[in-house]
Design an enzyme around this catalytic site. Structure first.
Site, PDB file in Angstrom:
ATOM      1  CE  LYS A  13      -2.468  -1.061   3.936  1.00  6.25           C
ATOM      2  NZ  LYS A  13      -1.354  -2.812   4.507  1.00  6.25           N
ATOM      3  NE  ARG A  88      -3.786  -1.570   9.974  1.00  8.92           N
ATOM      4  CZ  ARG A  88      -2.442  -0.560   9.038  1.00  8.92           C
ATOM      5  NH1 ARG A  88      -3.285   0.392   9.319  1.00  8.92           N
ATOM      6  NH2 ARG A  88      -1.598  -1.855   9.677  1.00  8.92           N
ATOM      7  NE  ARG A 125      12.704 -13.403   5.741  1.00  3.01           N
ATOM      8  CZ  ARG A 125      13.296 -13.565   4.647  1.00  3.01           C
ATOM      9  NH1 ARG A 125      14.420 -13.099   5.205  1.00  3.01           N
ATOM     10  NH2 ARG A 125      13.234 -14.323   3.624  1.00  3.01           N
ATOM     11  NE  ARG A 139       6.166  -0.033  10.717  1.00  3.17           N
ATOM     12  CZ  ARG A 139       5.127  -0.933   9.686  1.00  3.17           C
ATOM     13  NH1 ARG A 139       4.791  -0.305   8.666  1.00  3.17           N
ATOM     14  NH2 ARG A 139       4.199  -1.439  10.462  1.00  3.17           N
ATOM     15  NE  ARG A 150       1.798  -4.603  12.057  1.00  3.11           N
ATOM     16  CZ  ARG A 150       3.034  -4.674  10.554  1.00  3.11           C
ATOM     17  NH1 ARG A 150       4.034  -4.955  11.314  1.00  3.11           N
ATOM     18  NH2 ARG A 150       3.227  -4.056   9.954  1.00  3.11           N
TER      19      ARG A 150
HETATM   20  P1  AMP Z   1       0.995   0.710   9.001  1.00  2.45           P
HETATM   21  O1  AMP Z   1       1.855   1.467   8.959  1.00  2.45           O
HETATM   22  O2  AMP Z   1      -0.482   0.905   8.355  1.00  2.45           O
HETATM   23  O3  AMP Z   1       1.289  -1.035   9.648  1.00  2.45           O
HETATM   24  O4  AMP Z   1       0.275   0.891  10.837  1.00  2.45           O
HETATM   25  C1  AMP Z   1       1.982   0.614  11.611  1.00  2.45           C
HETATM   26  C2  AMP Z   1       0.002   0.385  12.953  1.00  2.45           C
HETATM   27  O5  AMP Z   1      -0.055   1.623  13.625  1.00  2.45           O
HETATM   28  C3  AMP Z   1      -0.481  -0.049  13.104  1.00  2.45           C
HETATM   29  O6  AMP Z   1      -0.170  -2.020  13.864  1.00  2.45           O
HETATM   30  C4  AMP Z   1      -1.374   0.034  14.037  1.00  2.45           C
HETATM   31  O7  AMP Z   1      -1.158  -0.157  15.916  1.00  2.45           O
HETATM   32  C5  AMP Z   1      -1.572   1.087  14.172  1.00  2.45           C
HETATM   33  N1  AMP Z   1      -2.558   2.084  13.346  1.00  2.45           N
HETATM   34  C6  AMP Z   1      -2.817   2.289  11.867  1.00  2.45           C
HETATM   35  N2  AMP Z   1      -2.806   2.894  11.043  1.00  2.45           N
HETATM   36  C7  AMP Z   1      -4.472   2.443  11.777  1.00  2.45           C
HETATM   37  C8  AMP Z   1      -5.575   3.168  11.593  1.00  2.45           C
HETATM   38  N3  AMP Z   1      -6.167   2.899  10.751  1.00  2.45           N
HETATM   39  N4  AMP Z   1      -6.524   1.950  12.953  1.00  2.45           N
HETATM   40  C9  AMP Z   1      -6.304   1.596  14.301  1.00  2.45           C
HETATM   41  N5  AMP Z   1      -4.536   1.813  14.154  1.00  2.45           N
HETATM   42  C10 AMP Z   1      -4.194   1.732  13.495  1.00  2.45           C
END
Ligand code: AMP
Length: 201
Positions: A13, A88, A125, A139, A150
């Site tokens: 994404k 989400r 990974r 990260r 996740r």
């Molecule tokens: P991402 O970079 O999109 O993979 O997001 C990393 C982490 O941020 C996720 O595993 C959640 O803990 C949090 N996060 C990001 N976007 C959301 C969202 N829309 N709703 C809730 N938590 C989020």
């Protein structure tokens, strides 16, 4: 144009959102990036979000919805937004509908990046390895253990959005296992762009 890129962690994404941003002058709005910046800054939002993020769980809806509501008011979002990692959950999708409606804007497309779950742990990974090799900071949630959580969270809480948007007739599915260029092409073909918007760059 406002669009959502939907798909599990590691689906690509972020990569595709950056390409769309450069190509069409839209703004990538990654809630993950926003939350990581808030954690790094030690803001109240960051303090609330950190434990959920480290565990691979979703940050509470009200925190994320409030942050997005504020962010899309900024001038750089006026031409249109690519939502990356938001919504989400179904309540987040409902909140997005009402916030766009209030602002006189609409959602033009939702693009689902379809990927094999078995490839995702490997992709994440690799992302960690590449970041490490280039001297960047990996990260905290890009570990195989957190990745499992996740993915489970995606299937339980986010995948219902596929039906939510399919019912509205704005969902387009794209094969996310193809090369980055091919995925970009497929996304572009799926977007409701005016004819001149499709000219090669
Ligand atoms: P991402 O970079 O999109 O993979 O997001 C990393 C982490 O941020 C996720 O595993 C959640 O803990 C949090 N996060 C990001 N976007 C959301 C969202 N829309 N709703 C809730 N938590 C989020």
């Amino acid at each position: 144009m406002n669009l959502i890129l939907l798909g599990p962690p590691g689906a690509g994404k972020g990569t595709q959102a950056k390409r769309l941003e450069a190509r069409f002058g839209l703004k990538q709005l990654s809630t993950g990036d926003m939350l990581r910046a808030a954690v790094a800054a030690g803001s109240p939002v960051g303090q609330r979000a950190k434990e959920y993020m480290d565990a691979g769980k979703l940050v509470p809806d009200d925190v994320v919805i409030g942050a997005v509501d504020e962010r899309i008011e900024q001038p750089d979002c006026k031409a249109g937004v690519i939502f990356d990692g938001f919504p989400r959950t179904v309540p987040q999708a409902e909140a997005l509908d009402s916030m766009l409606g209030r602002k006189g804007r609409r959602l033009d497309a939702v693009v689902e990046l379809k990927v094999d779950s078995s490839a995702l742990v490997d992709r994440v990974r690799k992302r960690a390895e590449e970041t490490r090799a280039s001297g960047g900071q990996v990260r905290a949630d890009d570990t195989p253990e957190t990745m499992e959580t996740r993915l489970r969270v995606y299937h339980e809480q986010t995948s219902p959005l596929i039906a939510y948007y399919a019912k509205r007739g704005i969902l387009k599915a794209v094969d996310g296992m193809a090369t980055i260029d091919k995925v970009s092409e497929a996304i572009e073909a799926a977007l409701p762009l005016p004819k001149q918007g499709r000219n090669p760059a």
